[in-house]
Design an enzyme around this catalytic site. Sequence first.
Site, PDB file in Angstrom:
ATOM      1  N   GLU A  95       0.858  -1.050  -0.016  1.00  0.00           N
ATOM      2  CA  GLU A  95       0.123  -0.048   0.085  1.00  0.00           C
ATOM      3  C   GLU A  95       0.676   1.128   0.105  1.00  0.00           C
ATOM      4  OE1 GLU A  95      -2.459   2.349  -0.562  1.00  0.00           O
ATOM      5  OE2 GLU A  95      -3.762   0.585  -0.041  1.00  0.00           O
ATOM      6  N   ASP A 145      -8.620   1.249  -7.347  1.00  0.00           N
ATOM      7  CA  ASP A 145      -9.049   2.304  -7.894  1.00  0.00           C
ATOM      8  C   ASP A 145      -9.594   2.320  -9.308  1.00  0.00           C
ATOM      9  OD1 ASP A 145      -9.645   5.183  -8.490  1.00  0.00           O
ATOM     10  OD2 ASP A 145      -8.178   5.697  -7.238  1.00  0.00           O
TER      11      ASP A 145
END
Length: 241
Positions: A95, A145
């Site tokens: 991340e 996303d």
Amino acid sequence: MPEAPIFRDEPVSFVRRSGRMSDAQERAFAEIAPRMMIDVPRSIASTSVHPDARLDVAAAWQREAPLIVEVGTGQGHAIVAAATARPAENFLAVEVFRAGLARTMLDAERGGAENLRLIEANAPEVLGTYLPEASAREVWVFFPDPWHKVRHNKRRMVRDGFGATAGAAIEDGGLLRLATDWEDYALQMRDVLDRAPEFERAFDGEWAERFDGRVMTAFERKGINKGREIRDLVYRRTPRA
């Protein structure tokens, strides 16, 4: 030997934002990160990975065990739950958002997930070069996303070339699991991976069954409540020549 790909020549799949860290988040980085986060050699950006760097997997976990990698872990709900439930396996969270990394570390500490490590870096660079060839049993890409505006589609993580990037890290016969609540992105994922020689479908019909190893998160429930259908895909790594 072919040159390592230069991932920063391509648009990254995120825009990094930062804000003030809470006291708990600061504690996570000060007290938990030294034993849970992997220090990555950098290249040209703060989230980059030096192309010559390679992770020593056994040293990072201090044992030999199957490795499960989730890229884009967000708040870490899925991977913390999996690591807590499956202590015999090694788990790696990738991340770039520090608040999400902090939350993941705090929840992992609370749950006693000693088999979880974290990397703060651009996921394609981790998969394509930093992880040793064929070192992962599975790679998970859950709710990346969607970059749903057409002009931003080029930022999507799963685009042409992703099969080779993910395929480098996954062992022969290993699995690539994906899920999204955006139909057009699901179709793009399926099209990209159907054409990738590194993978073959590991599901029948249009879509895979929901992966029962993925806990229901608030993010997934939000998509369902907005009327978006969750679509899963799973692909198997084909044998290397």
